[in-house]
Design a protein around this motif. Sequence first.
Motif, PDB file in Angstrom:
ATOM      1  N   ARG A  62      -7.108   1.117   4.246  1.00 27.35           N
ATOM      2  CA  ARG A  62      -7.987   0.788   3.123  1.00 27.35           C
ATOM      3  C   ARG A  62      -7.415  -0.346   2.276  1.00 27.35           C
ATOM      4  O   ARG A  62      -8.158  -1.199   1.783  1.00 27.35           O
ATOM      5  N   GLY A  63      -6.113  -0.368   2.110  1.00 31.51           N
ATOM      6  CA  GLY A  63      -5.484  -1.450   1.345  1.00 31.51           C
ATOM      7  C   GLY A  63      -5.712  -2.811   1.979  1.00 31.51           C
ATOM      8  O   GLY A  63      -6.054  -3.781   1.296  1.00 31.51           O
ATOM      9  N   SER A 102       0.592   6.281   3.773  1.00 35.12           N
ATOM     10  CA  SER A 102      -0.280   6.982   4.718  1.00 35.12           C
ATOM     11  C   SER A 102      -1.134   5.971   5.493  1.00 35.12           C
ATOM     12  O   SER A 102      -1.393   4.862   5.030  1.00 35.12           O
ATOM     13  N   THR A 132       0.836  -1.192   0.000  1.00 36.32           N
ATOM     14  CA  THR A 132       0.000   0.000   0.000  1.00 36.32           C
ATOM     15  C   THR A 132       0.873   1.244   0.000  1.00 36.32           C
ATOM     16  O   THR A 132       2.099   1.150   0.120  1.00 36.32           O
ATOM     17  N   GLY A 133       0.221   2.376  -0.076  1.00 41.67           N
ATOM     18  CA  GLY A 133       0.932   3.627   0.110  1.00 41.67           C
ATOM     19  C   GLY A 133       1.380   3.735   1.556  1.00 41.67           C
ATOM     20  O   GLY A 133       1.136   2.846   2.367  1.00 41.67           O
ATOM     21  N   SER A 173      -4.289   6.050   6.055  1.00 46.28           N
ATOM     22  CA  SER A 173      -5.505   5.759   5.296  1.00 46.28           C
ATOM     23  C   SER A 173      -5.240   4.735   4.191  1.00 46.28           C
ATOM     24  O   SER A 173      -6.023   3.798   4.012  1.00 46.28           O
ATOM     25  N   GLU A 174      -4.150   4.892   3.460  1.00 45.91           N
ATOM     26  CA  GLU A 174      -3.839   3.951   2.378  1.00 45.91           C
ATOM     27  C   GLU A 174      -3.570   2.551   2.918  1.00 45.91           C
ATOM     28  O   GLU A 174      -3.983   1.555   2.314  1.00 45.91           O
ATOM     29  N   ASP A 230     -14.144   7.513   0.058  1.00 43.73           N
ATOM     30  CA  ASP A 230     -13.433   8.424  -0.841  1.00 43.73           C
ATOM     31  C   ASP A 230     -13.661   9.884  -0.451  1.00 43.73           C
ATOM     32  O   ASP A 230     -12.825  10.734  -0.731  1.00 43.73           O
TER      33      ASP A 230
END
Length: 166
Positions: free
Chosen positions: A27-28, A21, A18-19, A23-24, A114
């Motif tokens: 969510r990932g 952050s 994932t990214g 959040s990333e 989102d």
Amino acid sequence: MSTTARRTRRGDTPPPRTGSSESEVLRGFLDYLRRSIAAKVEGAPEPDVRTAAVPSGTNLLGLLNHLTFVERSTFLGDRVTDWQATFHAAPADSVADVVARYREAVAQANDVLDGCTDLAAPVLRPRPNSPAPSVRWALTHMIEETGRHAGHADILRELIDGATGR
């Protein structure tokens, strides 16, 4: 599992990259678990997919049906009055129906997410007069809930037809 059942071994899908952050990452991992449990239910044979394999009455199709309600309650504000009833799909629902309904709930939940840029803010959902959890709490809860039931689904699917893997 019948003696004629064929063992199917799918390759394990590694955890997501994932990214960086928060959040990333959250969510990932949630999306990874969502895909895993939907894949575990998809293609499971009738009537085994809705037959309880454990004394509690838990069945594979019911797990995904339940997670649909949890997604809709957490992210879309739907009210559920009987959580136990969510563990059973309607007799007329096919595997494809329940999987499609789950994927639609996930898509709608992701649309809500989102629009959420602050993990400490409440989830944006249309449930008036009811406090919403923070986005961080909702994502963490859904990772826990989906991961827990994905583990149940792994065992139930293997008992049904020997299929293993994520």
